[in-house]
Design a protein around this motif. Structure first.
Motif, PDB file in Angstrom:
ATOM      1  N   PRO A   8       3.187 -57.792 -28.721  1.00  0.00           N
ATOM      2  CA  PRO A   8       2.171 -56.664 -28.266  1.00  0.00           C
ATOM      3  C   PRO A   8       1.058 -57.174 -27.502  1.00  0.00           C
ATOM      4  O   PRO A   8       0.929 -56.594 -26.439  1.00  0.00           O
ATOM      5  N   VAL A   9       0.636 -58.218 -27.849  1.00  0.00           N
ATOM      6  CA  VAL A   9      -0.561 -58.846 -27.264  1.00  0.00           C
ATOM      7  C   VAL A   9      -0.048 -59.200 -25.723  1.00  0.00           C
ATOM      8  O   VAL A   9      -0.489 -59.082 -24.529  1.00  0.00           O
ATOM      9  N   GLY A  10       1.338 -59.942 -25.587  1.00  0.00           N
ATOM     10  CA  GLY A  10       1.871 -60.441 -24.505  1.00  0.00           C
ATOM     11  C   GLY A  10       1.966 -59.142 -23.564  1.00  0.00           C
ATOM     12  O   GLY A  10       1.885 -59.085 -22.303  1.00  0.00           O
ATOM     13  N   TYR A  11       2.620 -58.202 -24.256  1.00  0.00           N
ATOM     14  CA  TYR A  11       2.954 -57.091 -23.414  1.00  0.00           C
ATOM     15  C   TYR A  11       1.763 -56.508 -22.624  1.00  0.00           C
ATOM     16  O   TYR A  11       1.686 -55.897 -21.487  1.00  0.00           O
ATOM     17  N   LEU A  12       0.813 -56.213 -23.569  1.00  0.00           N
ATOM     18  CA  LEU A  12      -0.479 -55.650 -23.231  1.00  0.00           C
ATOM     19  C   LEU A  12      -1.061 -56.373 -21.978  1.00  0.00           C
ATOM     20  O   LEU A  12      -1.354 -55.829 -20.898  1.00  0.00           O
ATOM     21  N   CYS A  13      -1.143 -57.808 -22.240  1.00  0.00           N
ATOM     22  CA  CYS A  13      -1.722 -58.507 -21.184  1.00  0.00           C
ATOM     23  C   CYS A  13      -0.793 -58.534 -19.745  1.00  0.00           C
ATOM     24  O   CYS A  13      -1.624 -58.463 -18.731  1.00  0.00           O
ATOM     25  N   ALA A  14       0.344 -58.624 -19.918  1.00  0.00           N
ATOM     26  CA  ALA A  14       1.184 -58.813 -18.545  1.00  0.00           C
ATOM     27  C   ALA A  14       1.409 -57.507 -18.042  1.00  0.00           C
ATOM     28  O   ALA A  14       1.265 -57.551 -16.780  1.00  0.00           O
ATOM     29  N   VAL A  18      -0.268 -54.189 -18.925  1.00  0.00           N
ATOM     30  CA  VAL A  18      -1.140 -53.295 -18.944  1.00  0.00           C
ATOM     31  C   VAL A  18      -2.158 -53.646 -18.315  1.00  0.00           C
ATOM     32  O   VAL A  18      -3.096 -52.993 -17.186  1.00  0.00           O
ATOM     33  N   PHE A  19      -2.675 -54.983 -18.347  1.00  0.00           N
ATOM     34  CA  PHE A  19      -3.935 -55.538 -17.768  1.00  0.00           C
ATOM     35  C   PHE A  19      -3.354 -56.272 -16.235  1.00  0.00           C
ATOM     36  O   PHE A  19      -4.154 -56.511 -15.528  1.00  0.00           O
ATOM     37  N   ALA A  77       1.783 -64.797 -16.702  1.00  0.00           N
ATOM     38  CA  ALA A  77       0.510 -65.509 -17.498  1.00  0.00           C
ATOM     39  C   ALA A  77       0.143 -64.586 -18.701  1.00  0.00           C
ATOM     40  O   ALA A  77      -0.148 -65.371 -19.781  1.00  0.00           O
ATOM     41  N   GLY A  78       0.256 -63.480 -18.737  1.00  0.00           N
ATOM     42  CA  GLY A  78      -0.071 -62.417 -19.633  1.00  0.00           C
ATOM     43  C   GLY A  78       0.708 -62.514 -20.874  1.00  0.00           C
ATOM     44  O   GLY A  78       0.280 -62.587 -22.043  1.00  0.00           O
ATOM     45  N   LEU A  79       1.933 -62.778 -20.649  1.00  0.00           N
ATOM     46  CA  LEU A  79       3.044 -63.178 -21.821  1.00  0.00           C
ATOM     47  C   LEU A  79       2.753 -64.471 -22.334  1.00  0.00           C
ATOM     48  O   LEU A  79       2.936 -64.687 -23.691  1.00  0.00           O
ATOM     49  N   TRP A  80       2.336 -65.460 -21.750  1.00  0.00           N
ATOM     50  CA  TRP A  80       1.956 -66.801 -22.379  1.00  0.00           C
ATOM     51  C   TRP A  80       0.475 -66.465 -23.021  1.00  0.00           C
ATOM     52  O   TRP A  80       0.460 -67.088 -24.271  1.00  0.00           O
ATOM     53  N   VAL A  81      -0.436 -65.698 -22.607  1.00  0.00           N
ATOM     54  CA  VAL A  81      -1.432 -65.275 -23.506  1.00  0.00           C
ATOM     55  C   VAL A  81      -1.199 -64.811 -24.907  1.00  0.00           C
ATOM     56  O   VAL A  81      -1.522 -65.230 -25.896  1.00  0.00           O
TER      57      VAL A  81
END
Length: 457
Positions: free
Chosen positions: A403-409, A411-412, A417-421
């Motif tokens: 979920p965090v990866g999806y949100l960063c990739a 939504v943000f 790079a967001g998926l790696w976050v």
């Protein structure tokens, strides 16, 4: 200096077990890198096809491979107690259970082929990946036969034989890549599918090499003498599944986070797929050192558990943490300093190199939490405390990571790079919870030791 002297013996023992495992793992990842490099010379599409086929195959393979890892701590404890017949009984039953599981896994992998067209990937990528995928999924069956030998050897503390067998098979694989991918020595060029066939042939060789070694080595051949028809019993298989299934589930959940993230990268673009594959391949190469240390830690902990030495068990675990953090620091620096040069080894596409160079920074960042969680998992496996690890994996990798990866990739809008976050968040949570669990388990063992119910330190 006093601190180093205190742990010197444990560094040596851990590294003696770990280095052959590391070399084996490095050999396997080298084949993966060369697969990507050799196929990548044919163009972006063949490389993307191998990346996609490998991702789907990985989900099946990691589950059955994890199942086999339950054999090591079970054999390790029995071996350290001198109960060789019990160790042989686990080995004998695994030689039936694991290949049977491999056949089932191959059937399942073929059944999910229609679903590959529903994973959000370009149709041409799926079409061109099927031949490669077919070969590598079939290779599960001979690999599972070899896995029984491999995990048993690790259980008795022999990691050198596995290294020789795996590296020999890797050399065969690389040679066949050259022959089959490009069509050398009179063979028709097969492209990406040639890499899959090379993998299949090399894995067929592995159980033959292992069986030959067992018959050649008298210390190992004696275990075959303990094989009896009546030893095929549910009690041994229950133990193998009791330890192996949570390990397999934990590995599957962790692997799913990486694989599903790779699929989400495919929603962004083809260049991102290639860049992500490069960053993952390089990161996996560095991580194999930690995997080797994790395997060595499982062996050391299971042996000390069998001998009843709590103090040495704790020191063996701490030594692995020390070595891993030192290695993680070294690789993180390399990833950052050479973040442009490393991707250039795989492709000449400037856009892919630019994207991959950014992902290398994130790969450097999660080295530390990834290393800590791997060693903690190895410790808990050695203690046969695997069910809790499974639940931690579910929370960390599925509930946090994805979920965090999806949100960063998406939504943000941070893209790949967001998926790696998401990786960094998930691995950090796992590292924290697993370390806390080891602390709790150690305190439980100390209390049991004081009461005389478990340890005799």
């Amino acid at each position: 200096m006093m601190w180093f002297k205190k742990y010197k013996e444990h560094y040596r023992l851990n590294l003696t077990l770990a280095i052959p495992v590391v070399l084996s793992q490095v050999g396997q990842v080298t084949v993966q890198i060369l697969d990507n490099a050799m196929v990548g010379r044919l163009g972006a599409l063949p490389l993307t096809c191998v990346a996609f086929g490998s991702t789907v195959f990985f989900l099946v393979f990691i589950l059955v491979n994890g199942l086999t890892m339950g054999l090591t701590p079970l054999v390790g404890e029995q071996y350290s107690k001198g109960r060789y017949r019990n160790a042989a009984a686990y080995f004998q039953n695994s030689l039936v259970l694991y290949p049977t599981t491999g056949i089932i896994a191959f059937a399942v992998s073929q059944a999910i082929v229609p679903l590959m067209y529903r994973m959000g990937q370009p149709v041409e990528v799926v079409d061109n990946s099927l031949a490669y995928y077919g070969y590598v999924t079939l290779s599960i069956v001979p690999f599972m036969v070899f896995a029984s030998f491999k995990q048993f050897l690790e259980g008795v503390g022999n990691t050198v034989a596995n290294m020789v067998i795996i590296i020999t098979a890797n050399i065969i694989n690389i040679f066949l890549n050259w022959v089959l991918i490009y069509g050398n020595l009179g063979f028709a060029p097969m492209g990406a599918s040639g890499a899959g066939l090379a993998t299949l042939i090399s894995r067929i060789c592995m159980p033959f090499f292992a069986c030959t070694y067992f018959y050649w080595n008298p210390a190992l051949r004696r275990y075959f003498k303990y094989f009896k028809k009546e030893v095929f019993a549910s009690r041994w298989n229950r133990d193998l599944l009791r330890i192996g299934f949570p390990i397999a589930t934990q590995m599957f959940l962790e692997g799913s986070a990486f694989a599903l993230t790779a699929l989400m990268v495919g929603w962004i673009g083809m260049n991102e797929i290639a860049a992500n594959q490069i960053a993952l391949t390089v990161s996996n190469f560095a991580f194999m050192v930690v995997v080797g240390l994790g395997a060595a830690t499982t062996i050391r902990v299971s042996h000390e558990l069998g001998r009843g030495s709590l103090k040495r068990m704790k020191m063996a675990a701490n030594a692995s943490y020390h070595i891993t953090l030192a290695w993680n620091t070294f690789t993180a620096v390399l990833f950052i300093v050479f973040r442009y040069r490393i991707p250039a080894l795989f492709t000449h596409d400037p856009e892919v190199i630019e994207i991959a160079s950014g992902l290398m920074i994130f790969a450097a960042a999660f080295q530390f939490s990834d290393g800590v969680q791997c060693i903690s998992v190895g410790i808990l496996r050695g203690l046969q405390d695997v069910r809790t690890v499974m639940y931690i994996a579910l929370f960390s990798y599925i509930i946090i990571n994805l979920p965090v990866g999806y949100l960063c990739a998406f939504v943000f809008g941070w893209g790949a790079a967001g998926l790696w976050v998401g990786f960094i968040f998930g691995l950090s949570v796992a590292a924290l919870l697993l370390t806390l669990r080891f602390g709790d388990k150690y305190r439980m063992l100390r209390r049991a030791g004081r009461s005389g119910r478990l340890f005799a330190d």
